[in-house]
Enzyme design. Structure first.
Site, PDB file in Angstrom:
ATOM      1  N   CYS A  52       0.851  -1.196   0.000  1.00 22.51           N
ATOM      2  CA  CYS A  52       0.000   0.000   0.000  1.00 22.51           C
ATOM      3  C   CYS A  52       0.887   1.247   0.000  1.00 22.51           C
ATOM      4  O   CYS A  52       1.846   1.323   0.752  1.00 22.51           O
ATOM      5  CB  CYS A  52      -0.917  -0.002   1.222  1.00 22.51           C
ATOM      6  SG  CYS A  52      -1.997   1.434   1.276  1.00 22.51           S
ATOM      7  N   CYS A  56       0.249   4.808   6.992  1.00 21.21           N
ATOM      8  CA  CYS A  56      -0.376   4.646   8.308  1.00 21.21           C
ATOM      9  C   CYS A  56       0.611   3.907   9.239  1.00 21.21           C
ATOM     10  O   CYS A  56       0.997   2.771   8.956  1.00 21.21           O
ATOM     11  CB  CYS A  56      -1.679   3.858   8.193  1.00 21.21           C
ATOM     12  SG  CYS A  56      -2.774   4.491   6.899  1.00 21.21           S
ATOM     13  N   CYS A  59       0.366   0.203  10.343  1.00 19.86           N
ATOM     14  CA  CYS A  59      -0.054  -0.821   9.390  1.00 19.86           C
ATOM     15  C   CYS A  59       1.094  -1.564   8.714  1.00 19.86           C
ATOM     16  O   CYS A  59       1.904  -0.955   8.003  1.00 19.86           O
ATOM     17  CB  CYS A  59      -0.949  -0.181   8.331  1.00 19.86           C
ATOM     18  SG  CYS A  59      -1.546  -1.396   7.147  1.00 19.86           S
ATOM     19  N   CYS A  95     -16.568  -9.064   4.783  1.00 23.43           N
ATOM     20  CA  CYS A  95     -15.923  -7.780   4.513  1.00 23.43           C
ATOM     21  C   CYS A  95     -14.729  -8.016   3.594  1.00 23.43           C
ATOM     22  O   CYS A  95     -13.858  -8.824   3.906  1.00 23.43           O
ATOM     23  CB  CYS A  95     -15.433  -7.146   5.803  1.00 23.43           C
ATOM     24  SG  CYS A  95     -16.694  -7.055   7.073  1.00 23.43           S
ATOM     25  N   CYS A 127     -19.579  -6.044   2.945  1.00 23.33           N
ATOM     26  CA  CYS A 127     -18.926  -4.770   3.253  1.00 23.33           C
ATOM     27  C   CYS A 127     -17.624  -4.718   2.458  1.00 23.33           C
ATOM     28  O   CYS A 127     -17.067  -5.757   2.128  1.00 23.33           O
ATOM     29  CB  CYS A 127     -18.625  -4.724   4.763  1.00 23.33           C
ATOM     30  SG  CYS A 127     -17.678  -3.284   5.284  1.00 23.33           S
ATOM     31  N   CYS A 187     -19.514   2.049   7.967  1.00 22.60           N
ATOM     32  CA  CYS A 187     -18.742   1.405   9.037  1.00 22.60           C
ATOM     33  C   CYS A 187     -17.514   2.283   9.238  1.00 22.60           C
ATOM     34  O   CYS A 187     -16.737   2.492   8.308  1.00 22.60           O
ATOM     35  CB  CYS A 187     -18.324   0.000   8.608  1.00 22.60           C
ATOM     36  SG  CYS A 187     -17.163  -0.783   9.750  1.00 22.60           S
ATOM     37  N   ARG A 259     -17.917  -3.152  17.160  1.00 25.42           N
ATOM     38  CA  ARG A 259     -17.140  -4.377  16.898  1.00 25.42           C
ATOM     39  C   ARG A 259     -15.844  -4.419  17.681  1.00 25.42           C
ATOM     40  O   ARG A 259     -15.053  -3.480  17.663  1.00 25.42           O
ATOM     41  CB  ARG A 259     -16.835  -4.514  15.399  1.00 25.42           C
ATOM     42  CG  ARG A 259     -16.116  -5.823  15.086  1.00 25.42           C
ATOM     43  CD  ARG A 259     -16.095  -6.131  13.610  1.00 25.42           C
ATOM     44  NE  ARG A 259     -17.335  -5.724  13.005  1.00 25.42           N
ATOM     45  CZ  ARG A 259     -17.445  -4.827  12.036  1.00 25.42           C
ATOM     46  NH1 ARG A 259     -16.393  -4.272  11.533  1.00 25.42           N
ATOM     47  NH2 ARG A 259     -18.622  -4.503  11.571  1.00 25.42           N
TER      48      ARG A 259
HETATM   49  S1  SF4 Z   1      -4.258   1.109   6.873  1.00 22.26           S
HETATM   50 FE1  SF4 Z   1      -2.618   0.049   5.719  1.00 22.26          FE
HETATM   51  S2  SF4 Z   1      -3.656  -0.739   3.910  1.00 22.26           S
HETATM   52 FE2  SF4 Z   1      -4.996   0.842   4.772  1.00 22.26          FE
HETATM   53  S3  SF4 Z   1      -4.413   2.749   3.777  1.00 22.26           S
HETATM   54 FE3  SF4 Z   1      -3.161   2.655   5.632  1.00 22.26          FE
HETATM   55  S4  SF4 Z   1      -1.240   1.652   4.986  1.00 22.26           S
HETATM   56 FE4  SF4 Z   1      -2.768   1.254   3.385  1.00 22.26          FE
END
Ligand code: SF4
Length: 314
Positions: A52, A56, A59, A95, A127, A187, A259
């Site tokens: 990705c 974040c 993540c 989901c 979802c 959600c 949840r």
């Molecule tokens: S949470 Fe992870 S998968 Fe989702 S946008 Fe952020 S870096 Fe990408």
């Protein structure tokens, strides 16, 4: 989309109540709005894992961090097979998650629209969580039969920039508006244990609770600190903070599925039960939750049997 029924002060007062008062109130509100002793069981399928472009901090799927995950994309037949199996596990909602910054029109999006139609024909709710979405794409998802779209706000607007730099809090709110305007259910929730203060959790709940209409589903995740991510050294969040967050969400979002999402793995059955007593009425089943471990389904079903919870289907 926003109304200001819930003030920071009011939510703060709820959040800091004694735990017995909190649980009593939250459980009473849950029973007024849902059949008692029930739990919604969801299955999360990661259709595209890893790589990705977003940053974040929590993540492991971000391409910016060096983490040990199984990257890849699932074929349509694999997704449908998992969905069919999920029915046997009393799952009511599937989901589909893809580690994208945003939905891009084209072949991949079209194949998701097709998969949604097929899963709907299995009489399951569907979802999706695919990143940012424009209003046209939200409409297409609705037309394909999608029930609900997940887009978390993650934390308070004040703490948000400490965690994510590649998309703004406002962009998240805009996606949620597009979802709502297309007639989809929303959600949206967040993550605790990322180094935020109680005030940030309170502010996050305030934003969710003041959405009009309120989100139909609010996942409360506890950070799973993963090696290689900037938050790898964060300590496990205290169970009392998790219970307070869930109970406060239940009290301020009475008709919403709250949840108990990521972070259950490694918690005792008693700790998880406390969260359910505090008003959580939804879980993810399956040994894997995107890239982190989750409770084994058998363990979950044994727990539900032990404490007398039944799967909820709507
Ligand atoms: S949470 Fe992870 S998968 Fe989702 S946008 Fe952020 S870096 Fe990408």
């Amino acid at each position: 989309m926003m109304m200001n029924k819930w003030t920071h002060e009011k939510i703060q007062e709820i959040f800091h109540r004694p735990i017995p008062d909190l649980i009593y109130k939250a459980q009473s509100i849950l029973r007024e709005n849902f059949p008692k002793n029930t739990v919604q069981i969801n299955k999360l399928i990661s259709i595209k894992t890893g790589q990705c472009p977003e940053d974040c901090s929590y993540c492991p799927q971000s391409a910016r961090y060096n983490t040990d995950i199984n990257k890849g994309t699932l074929e349509e037949s694999q997704i449908l097979e998992i969905a069919e199996k999920a029915i046997e596990q009393n799952v009511s909602k599937v989901c589909l998650g893809a580690a994208w910054r945003e939905v891009k029109d084209g072949r991949e999006f079209d194949s998701i629209l097709k998969i949604i139609k097929k899963i709907k024909s299995l009489k399951l709710e569907v979802c999706c969580t695919l990143g940012m979405l424009n209003s046209e794409q939200a409409k297409k998802l609705k037309e394909a039969g999608l029930d609900i779209y997940n887009h978390n706000i993650d934390t308070s607007p004040q703490y948000y920039n400490e965690i994510i730099g590649t998309r703004s809090f406002q962009q998240r709110i805009d996606t949620i508006k597009n979802v709502r305007n297309a007639g989809l259910s929303v959600c949206s929730g967040g993550i605790i244990g990322m180094g935020e203060k109680d005030e940030d959790i309170i502010e996050m709940i305030k934003i969710l609770a003041n959405m009009s209409p309120q989100p139909e589903s609010v996942p409360i995740n506890a950070l799973v600190a993963t090696e290689g991510t900037p938050l790898q050294d964060m300590k496990k969040v205290s169970i009392w903070k998790w219970v307070r967050t869930i109970a406060t969400a239940r009290i301020t979002l009475p008709k919403t599925f709250i949840r108990l999402a990521a972070g259950r793995y490694g918690r005792t059955q008693e700790e998880q039960t406390l969260c359910l007593l505090a008003g959580a009425n939804s879980i993810f089943t399956g040994e894997q939750l995107l890239t982190s471990k989750n409770e084994l389904p058998n363990k979950d079903y044994q727990l539900f049997k032990d404490i007398g919870l039944k799967p909820l289907r709507r």
